[in-house]
Write a protein that holds these residues in place. Sequence first.
Motif, mmCIF file in Angstrom:
data_model
loop_
_atom_site.group_PDB
_atom_site.id
_atom_site.type_symbol
_atom_site.label_atom_id
_atom_site.label_comp_id
_atom_site.label_asym_id
_atom_site.label_seq_id
_atom_site.Cartn_x
_atom_site.Cartn_y
_atom_site.Cartn_z
ATOM 1 N N SER A 33 0.837 -1.192 0.000
ATOM 2 C CA SER A 33 0.000 0.000 0.000
ATOM 3 C C SER A 33 0.876 1.247 0.000
ATOM 4 C CB SER A 33 -0.894 0.012 1.243
ATOM 5 O OG SER A 33 -1.790 -1.070 1.229
ATOM 6 N N MET A 34 0.401 2.300 -0.669
ATOM 7 C CA MET A 34 1.120 3.578 -0.671
ATOM 8 C C MET A 34 0.121 4.707 -0.491
ATOM 9 S SD MET A 34 2.059 4.291 -4.690
ATOM 10 C CE MET A 34 1.927 6.081 -4.564
ATOM 11 N N THR A 35 0.598 5.788 0.074
ATOM 12 C CA THR A 35 -0.252 6.946 0.323
ATOM 13 C C THR A 35 -0.027 7.992 -0.768
ATOM 14 O OG1 THR A 35 1.491 7.765 1.793
ATOM 15 C CG2 THR A 35 -0.394 6.643 2.808
ATOM 16 N N PRO A 36 -1.067 8.764 -1.127
ATOM 17 C CA PRO A 36 -0.929 9.782 -2.174
ATOM 18 C C PRO A 36 -0.312 11.070 -1.617
ATOM 19 C CG PRO A 36 -3.199 9.698 -1.417
ATOM 20 C CD PRO A 36 -2.466 8.632 -0.658
ATOM 21 N N ASP A 37 0.991 10.977 -1.323
ATOM 22 C CA ASP A 37 1.715 12.120 -0.772
ATOM 23 C C ASP A 37 3.191 11.968 -1.129
ATOM 24 O OD1 ASP A 37 2.609 10.092 0.954
ATOM 25 O OD2 ASP A 37 1.278 10.703 2.580
ATOM 26 N N GLU A 38 4.041 12.822 -0.579
ATOM 27 C CA GLU A 38 5.466 12.781 -0.916
ATOM 28 C C GLU A 38 6.108 11.465 -0.493
ATOM 29 O OE1 GLU A 38 7.817 16.170 0.060
ATOM 30 O OE2 GLU A 38 6.223 17.593 -0.402
ATOM 31 N N HIS A 39 5.674 10.919 0.640
ATOM 32 C CA HIS A 39 6.198 9.613 1.051
ATOM 33 C C HIS A 39 5.830 8.543 0.024
ATOM 34 C CE1 HIS A 39 7.441 6.340 3.694
ATOM 35 N NE2 HIS A 39 6.290 5.743 3.409
ATOM 36 N N GLY A 40 4.597 8.589 -0.465
ATOM 37 C CA GLY A 40 4.176 7.635 -1.488
ATOM 38 C C GLY A 40 4.964 7.788 -2.771
ATOM 39 N N VAL A 41 5.303 9.034 -3.128
ATOM 40 C CA VAL A 41 6.112 9.278 -4.325
ATOM 41 C C VAL A 41 7.465 8.593 -4.195
ATOM 42 C CG1 VAL A 41 7.404 11.073 -5.555
ATOM 43 C CG2 VAL A 41 4.964 11.392 -5.083
ATOM 44 N N GLU A 42 8.111 8.702 -3.035
ATOM 45 C CA GLU A 42 9.405 8.047 -2.827
ATOM 46 C C GLU A 42 9.269 6.533 -2.896
ATOM 47 O OE1 GLU A 42 12.635 9.153 -2.491
ATOM 48 O OE2 GLU A 42 11.696 10.994 -3.240
ATOM 49 N N GLN A 43 8.196 6.018 -2.322
ATOM 50 C CA GLN A 43 7.954 4.565 -2.356
ATOM 51 C C GLN A 43 7.741 4.093 -3.788
ATOM 52 O OE1 GLN A 43 4.737 3.328 0.189
ATOM 53 N NE2 GLN A 43 4.622 1.284 -0.701
ATOM 54 N N ALA A 44 6.942 4.842 -4.551
ATOM 55 C CA ALA A 44 6.669 4.470 -5.942
ATOM 56 C C ALA A 44 7.924 4.549 -6.790
ATOM 57 C CB ALA A 44 5.580 5.373 -6.513
ATOM 58 N N CYS A 45 8.760 5.546 -6.535
ATOM 59 C CA CYS A 45 10.018 5.668 -7.284
ATOM 60 C C CYS A 45 10.924 4.475 -7.001
ATOM 61 C CB CYS A 45 10.712 6.978 -6.905
ATOM 62 S SG CYS A 45 12.277 7.258 -7.764
ATOM 63 N N GLY A 46 11.009 4.066 -5.741
ATOM 64 C CA GLY A 46 11.819 2.894 -5.404
ATOM 65 C C GLY A 46 11.319 1.645 -6.094
ATOM 66 N N ALA A 47 9.993 1.472 -6.135
ATOM 67 C CA ALA A 47 9.413 0.306 -6.802
ATOM 68 C C ALA A 47 9.690 0.332 -8.297
ATOM 69 C CB ALA A 47 7.905 0.254 -6.545
ATOM 70 N N PHE A 48 9.661 1.524 -8.895
ATOM 71 C CA PHE A 48 9.919 1.675 -10.330
ATOM 72 C C PHE A 48 11.283 1.096 -10.696
ATOM 73 C CE2 PHE A 48 11.466 3.887 -14.068
ATOM 74 C CZ PHE A 48 10.356 4.034 -14.873
ATOM 75 N N PHE A 49 12.293 1.372 -9.890
ATOM 76 C CA PHE A 49 13.645 0.914 -10.218
ATOM 77 C C PHE A 49 13.939 -0.490 -9.712
ATOM 78 C CE2 PHE A 49 14.197 5.504 -10.784
ATOM 79 C CZ PHE A 49 14.853 5.515 -12.009
ATOM 80 N N ARG A 50 13.154 -0.993 -8.761
ATOM 81 C CA ARG A 50 13.350 -2.382 -8.330
ATOM 82 C C ARG A 50 12.757 -3.361 -9.332
ATOM 83 N NH1 ARG A 50 12.503 -0.203 -3.198
ATOM 84 N NH2 ARG A 50 10.256 -0.606 -3.300
ATOM 85 N N ASN A 51 11.776 -2.928 -10.086
ATOM 86 C CA ASN A 51 11.152 -3.811 -11.083
ATOM 87 C C ASN A 51 12.123 -4.141 -12.207
ATOM 88 O OD1 ASN A 51 8.811 -3.525 -9.612
ATOM 89 N ND2 ASN A 51 7.537 -2.995 -11.370
ATOM 90 N N ASP A 52 11.867 -5.228 -12.895
ATOM 91 C CA ASP A 52 12.549 -5.458 -14.167
ATOM 92 C C ASP A 52 12.257 -4.258 -15.072
ATOM 93 O OD1 ASP A 52 13.475 -7.853 -13.280
ATOM 94 O OD2 ASP A 52 12.174 -9.108 -14.515
ATOM 95 N N PRO A 53 13.082 -4.040 -16.104
ATOM 96 C CA PRO A 53 12.955 -2.799 -16.894
ATOM 97 C C PRO A 53 11.800 -2.815 -17.896
ATOM 98 C CG PRO A 53 14.728 -4.145 -17.763
ATOM 99 C CD PRO A 53 14.254 -4.838 -16.516
#
Length: 325
Positions: A241-261
């Motif tokens: 789960s992620m929240t729609p705020d700056e913390h969520g943005v950081e979490q989503a960015c981390g997930a973006f780069f952890r995924n396969d490309p």
Amino acid sequence: MSQDNSRSTFRCIGKGSCGSVWAQNEFQAIKREDCHPERSVQNDFNMHRRLLEALEASRHLTKMCVPRCHELIQNDNTRWWDEHGPNFPASYSHCKTLISERIPALNATARQHLIQAFCPTERQEFVKSNPSDQDCLVRLYLGRRRHTARSERPSKLNIFSLRNFPLHLDQVELLGLDALPYAKIMAETLAVMHWAAGIDGNDVEFVLASPRCGDDSTTTFDSPSIGRHALWVLDFDCCRSMTPDEHGVEQACGAFFRNDPYYPRPNPANEGDDRLWLEFRRHFIETSRNLLGSDSELPEMLMTRIEAVAMEKRREQVAAASNHA
């Protein structure tokens, strides 16, 4: 686990960090929680359902393909295990098990074309007749090429399998496919995951496969090389789960780069790749603002953060290469 298949009537069609995946029939897949102890089909089920619910509410924005999620079987479900347990190999114990729609593999014509295009000649006859290679799902990597413009064209791999075959951006181009429509669906999917379902999309997969039979509610493609197909998203066991705020943005960015490309990446060194990224970026922001409201700063904040991290990674790579020179 032993590989005693003497009594098995379910067929293993894949294995991953979370568990093994079995075909019950051509319509249903069974995902067992029998591998990594920290991976959870319970979480897979929960996140999968959240995405499906969000998709129903956002169907006017996207027509992505997501497998239907049928049922979560507990290890103490005596009725189910008495009926279906004997279909697994004898050594396989009861465990949490997820029943979902089976993604239909690419057809024989598509498989033949992929074999001719990318399989080493000496392995082609084996791959054509190998039952496992009929379970053909193609992982679509729009964020990576097998080679750079300055290197020679890569040789064909010595190890080749059509099961979860990785199709890189240069191979997409070799097949004559237009990467942009796939990138747009990925952008829409990411926006719906983040802002409608409230999940970070960590470790999800995007695969090319056959379309769902008789379904006109999702986007399909047709090409001379691999015929009629669709882009599916699957595997939600690592999503959080992620929240729609700056913390969520950081979490989503981390997930973006952890995924396969899967997603396009910002790449100023390659003009074509950077154009694809810019279209992905634009489409993500557009879809996101349709979900959040036109005044939301979060979508552009996330794309800007991804660009900054990509630049940092390139600098680290250049520095590492210089140190080894």
